[in-house]
Design a protein around this motif. Structure first.
Motif, PDB file in Angstrom:
ATOM      1  N   THR A  25       0.707  -1.137   0.011  1.00 22.56           N
ATOM      2  CA  THR A  25      -0.065   0.126  -0.123  1.00 22.56           C
ATOM      3  C   THR A  25       0.802   1.177   0.002  1.00 22.56           C
ATOM      4  OG1 THR A  25      -1.649  -1.183   1.272  1.00 22.56           O
ATOM      5  CG2 THR A  25      -1.854   1.104   1.238  1.00 22.56           C
ATOM      6  N   GLN A  26       1.918   1.221   0.861  1.00 21.19           N
ATOM      7  CA  GLN A  26       2.740   2.115   0.927  1.00 21.19           C
ATOM      8  C   GLN A  26       3.659   2.519  -0.365  1.00 21.19           C
ATOM      9  OE1 GLN A  26       5.352   1.498   4.184  1.00 21.19           O
ATOM     10  NE2 GLN A  26       3.863   2.454   5.862  1.00 21.19           N
ATOM     11  N   LEU A  27       4.075   1.471  -1.086  1.00 22.98           N
ATOM     12  CA  LEU A  27       4.635   1.768  -2.563  1.00 22.98           C
ATOM     13  C   LEU A  27       3.711   2.120  -3.451  1.00 22.98           C
ATOM     14  CD1 LEU A  27       6.734  -1.751  -2.567  1.00 22.98           C
ATOM     15  CD2 LEU A  27       7.478   0.949  -2.155  1.00 22.98           C
ATOM     16  N   ASN A  28       2.388   1.712  -3.318  1.00 19.74           N
ATOM     17  CA  ASN A  28       1.420   2.248  -4.433  1.00 19.74           C
ATOM     18  C   ASN A  28       0.980   3.919  -4.158  1.00 19.74           C
ATOM     19  OD1 ASN A  28       1.027  -0.124  -5.689  1.00 19.74           O
ATOM     20  ND2 ASN A  28      -0.814  -0.756  -4.177  1.00 19.74           N
ATOM     21  N   ILE A  29       0.936   4.214  -2.903  1.00 25.82           N
ATOM     22  CA  ILE A  29       0.984   5.596  -2.658  1.00 25.82           C
ATOM     23  C   ILE A  29       1.999   6.484  -2.924  1.00 25.82           C
ATOM     24  CG2 ILE A  29       0.774   7.258  -0.839  1.00 25.82           C
ATOM     25  CD1 ILE A  29      -0.950   5.345   0.707  1.00 25.82           C
ATOM     26  N   TYR A  30       3.374   6.039  -2.983  1.00 20.00           N
ATOM     27  CA  TYR A  30       4.615   6.763  -3.415  1.00 20.00           C
ATOM     28  C   TYR A  30       4.501   6.849  -4.864  1.00 20.00           C
ATOM     29  CZ  TYR A  30       6.360   6.377   1.399  1.00 20.00           C
ATOM     30  OH  TYR A  30       6.621   6.651   2.752  1.00 20.00           O
ATOM     31  N   GLN A  31       4.238   5.599  -5.504  1.00 21.76           N
ATOM     32  CA  GLN A  31       4.174   5.632  -7.039  1.00 21.76           C
ATOM     33  C   GLN A  31       3.222   6.757  -7.433  1.00 21.76           C
ATOM     34  OE1 GLN A  31       6.172   4.020  -8.957  1.00 21.76           O
ATOM     35  NE2 GLN A  31       5.344   5.109 -10.592  1.00 21.76           N
ATOM     36  N   ARG A  32       1.919   6.775  -6.772  1.00 23.61           N
ATOM     37  CA  ARG A  32       0.845   7.826  -7.320  1.00 23.61           C
ATOM     38  C   ARG A  32       1.581   9.188  -7.227  1.00 23.61           C
ATOM     39  NH1 ARG A  32      -3.868   5.570  -4.193  1.00 23.61           N
ATOM     40  NH2 ARG A  32      -3.708   3.517  -4.912  1.00 23.61           N
ATOM     41  N   ILE A  33       1.941   9.329  -6.128  1.00 26.63           N
ATOM     42  CA  ILE A  33       2.846  10.822  -5.822  1.00 26.63           C
ATOM     43  C   ILE A  33       3.846  11.094  -6.677  1.00 26.63           C
ATOM     44  CG2 ILE A  33       4.122  11.937  -4.051  1.00 26.63           C
ATOM     45  CD1 ILE A  33       2.476  10.661  -1.855  1.00 26.63           C
ATOM     46  N   LEU A  34       4.618  10.164  -7.006  1.00 30.47           N
ATOM     47  CA  LEU A  34       5.592  10.430  -8.046  1.00 30.47           C
ATOM     48  C   LEU A  34       5.009  10.839  -9.498  1.00 30.47           C
ATOM     49  CD1 LEU A  34       8.367   7.626  -7.096  1.00 30.47           C
ATOM     50  CD2 LEU A  34       8.590  10.012  -6.883  1.00 30.47           C
ATOM     51  N   ASP A  35       4.130   9.821  -9.695  1.00 26.65           N
ATOM     52  CA  ASP A  35       3.256  10.170 -10.971  1.00 26.65           C
ATOM     53  C   ASP A  35       2.666  11.628 -11.285  1.00 26.65           C
ATOM     54  OD1 ASP A  35       4.116   7.797 -11.906  1.00 26.65           O
ATOM     55  OD2 ASP A  35       1.938   6.752 -11.341  1.00 26.65           O
ATOM     56  N   GLU A  36       2.186  11.940  -9.833  1.00 25.94           N
ATOM     57  CA  GLU A  36       1.495  13.421  -9.813  1.00 25.94           C
ATOM     58  C   GLU A  36       2.501  14.302  -9.957  1.00 25.94           C
ATOM     59  OE1 GLU A  36      -1.082  13.866  -6.564  1.00 25.94           O
ATOM     60  OE2 GLU A  36      -2.145  11.979  -7.193  1.00 25.94           O
ATOM     61  N   LEU A  37       3.651  14.141  -9.303  1.00 28.67           N
ATOM     62  CA  LEU A  37       4.905  15.128  -9.393  1.00 28.67           C
ATOM     63  C   LEU A  37       5.529  15.313 -10.804  1.00 28.67           C
ATOM     64  CD1 LEU A  37       6.712  14.482  -6.051  1.00 28.67           C
ATOM     65  CD2 LEU A  37       5.510  16.677  -6.673  1.00 28.67           C
ATOM     66  N   THR A  38       5.589  14.260 -11.210  1.00 29.19           N
ATOM     67  CA  THR A  38       5.934  14.128 -12.573  1.00 29.19           C
ATOM     68  C   THR A  38       5.318  14.661 -13.699  1.00 29.19           C
ATOM     69  OG1 THR A  38       7.214  11.983 -12.359  1.00 29.19           O
ATOM     70  CG2 THR A  38       6.962  12.688 -14.705  1.00 29.19           C
ATOM     71  N   GLU A  39       3.787  14.586 -13.504  1.00 25.30           N
ATOM     72  CA  GLU A  39       2.942  15.244 -14.427  1.00 25.30           C
ATOM     73  C   GLU A  39       2.673  16.733 -14.324  1.00 25.30           C
ATOM     74  OE1 GLU A  39      -1.908  15.139 -15.039  1.00 25.30           O
ATOM     75  OE2 GLU A  39      -0.811  13.351 -14.646  1.00 25.30           O
ATOM     76  N   ASN A  40       2.890  17.272 -12.912  1.00 23.66           N
ATOM     77  CA  ASN A  40       3.018  18.623 -12.607  1.00 23.66           C
ATOM     78  C   ASN A  40       4.196  19.379 -13.203  1.00 23.66           C
ATOM     79  OD1 ASN A  40       0.628  18.598 -11.424  1.00 23.66           O
ATOM     80  ND2 ASN A  40       1.392  18.387  -9.463  1.00 23.66           N
ATOM     81  N   ILE A  41       5.284  18.634 -13.262  1.00 20.29           N
ATOM     82  CA  ILE A  41       6.622  19.094 -13.625  1.00 20.29           C
ATOM     83  C   ILE A  41       6.685  19.128 -15.220  1.00 20.29           C
ATOM     84  CG2 ILE A  41       9.104  18.687 -13.933  1.00 20.29           C
ATOM     85  CD1 ILE A  41       9.168  17.633 -11.079  1.00 20.29           C
ATOM     86  N   LEU A  42       6.031  18.356 -15.884  1.00 18.18           N
ATOM     87  CA  LEU A  42       5.995  18.198 -17.205  1.00 18.18           C
ATOM     88  C   LEU A  42       5.104  19.225 -17.742  1.00 18.18           C
ATOM     89  CD1 LEU A  42       6.176  14.534 -18.224  1.00 18.18           C
ATOM     90  CD2 LEU A  42       7.870  16.117 -18.591  1.00 18.18           C
ATOM     91  N   LYS A  43       3.733  19.410 -16.988  1.00 17.10           N
ATOM     92  CA  LYS A  43       2.816  20.753 -17.415  1.00 17.10           C
ATOM     93  C   LYS A  43       3.537  22.045 -17.273  1.00 17.10           C
ATOM     94  CE  LYS A  43      -1.222  18.362 -16.449  1.00 17.10           C
ATOM     95  NZ  LYS A  43      -2.450  18.278 -15.621  1.00 17.10           N
ATOM     96  N   GLY A  44       4.455  22.188 -16.319  1.00 22.86           N
ATOM     97  CA  GLY A  44       5.142  23.213 -16.058  1.00 22.86           C
ATOM     98  C   GLY A  44       6.004  23.798 -16.958  1.00 22.86           C
ATOM     99  N   VAL A  45       6.932  22.660 -17.457  1.00 28.65           N
ATOM    100  CA  VAL A  45       7.911  22.798 -18.461  1.00 28.65           C
ATOM    101  C   VAL A  45       7.203  22.992 -19.844  1.00 28.65           C
ATOM    102  CG1 VAL A  45       9.635  21.489 -19.895  1.00 28.65           C
ATOM    103  CG2 VAL A  45       9.525  21.451 -17.409  1.00 28.65           C
ATOM    104  N   ASP A  46       6.067  22.572 -20.193  1.00 27.63           N
ATOM    105  CA  ASP A  46       5.365  22.714 -21.326  1.00 27.63           C
ATOM    106  C   ASP A  46       4.955  24.212 -21.469  1.00 27.63           C
ATOM    107  OD1 ASP A  46       4.217  21.776 -23.565  1.00 27.63           O
ATOM    108  OD2 ASP A  46       2.348  21.649 -22.859  1.00 27.63           O
ATOM    109  N   ARG A  47       4.236  24.787 -20.452  1.00 27.95           N
ATOM    110  CA  ARG A  47       3.909  26.008 -20.286  1.00 27.95           C
ATOM    111  C   ARG A  47       4.907  27.031 -20.525  1.00 27.95           C
ATOM    112  NH1 ARG A  47       0.473  24.457 -15.862  1.00 27.95           N
ATOM    113  NH2 ARG A  47       2.212  24.976 -14.546  1.00 27.95           N
ATOM    114  N   LYS A  48       6.164  26.578 -19.785  1.00 27.99           N
ATOM    115  CA  LYS A  48       7.333  27.630 -20.016  1.00 27.99           C
ATOM    116  C   LYS A  48       7.839  27.627 -21.519  1.00 27.99           C
ATOM    117  CE  LYS A  48       8.073  29.369 -15.753  1.00 27.99           C
ATOM    118  NZ  LYS A  48       8.249  30.811 -15.687  1.00 27.99           N
ATOM    119  N   LEU A  49       7.731  26.338 -22.067  1.00 32.76           N
ATOM    120  CA  LEU A  49       8.193  26.495 -23.509  1.00 32.76           C
ATOM    121  C   LEU A  49       7.387  26.984 -24.494  1.00 32.76           C
ATOM    122  CD1 LEU A  49       9.848  22.601 -23.712  1.00 32.76           C
ATOM    123  CD2 LEU A  49      10.892  24.843 -23.692  1.00 32.76           C
TER     124      LEU A  49
END
Length: 95
Positions: free
Chosen positions: A4-28
């Motif tokens: 369960t903890q690994l699944n939660i961490y994976q979801r958090i990492l996926d959300e962080l990655t998605e937010n970072i990519l959206k930010g980079v996309d906006r800046k570009l």
């Protein structure tokens, strides 16, 4: 419990990655919209030195791109020119 903890961490990492990519996309997008040539400037021919300033590369790299057909060039007499629109379209499309 660990699964369960690994699944939660994976979801958090996926959300962080998605937010970072959206930010980079906006800046570009903001960057390219800011420096996108107007219709008047699209057909403007640039010299080799002006093209080097935009691309921030060496003369050898620019020559290789021209010879390999990556970046189209135009000749008038002994001088080589590049269209501003061709440069920006290659930067954006990455073909």
């Amino acid at each position: 419990m660990k699964s369960t903890q690994l699944n939660i961490y994976q979801r958090i990492l996926d959300e962080l990655t998605e937010n970072i990519l959206k930010g980079v996309d906006r800046k570009l997008k903001t960057y390219f919209d800011k420096y996108k040539p107007s219709k008047k400037d699209e057909d403007e021919l640039l010299t080799v030195d002006e093209t080097l300033k935009i691309l921030k590369c060496s003369k050898q790299a620019l020559w290789n791109w021209r010879k390999n057909g990556i970046l189209p060039s135009y000749r008038l007499g002994n001088r080589v020119y590049y269209k501003k629109s061709d440069i920006f379209s290659k930067l954006i499309k990455q073909e």
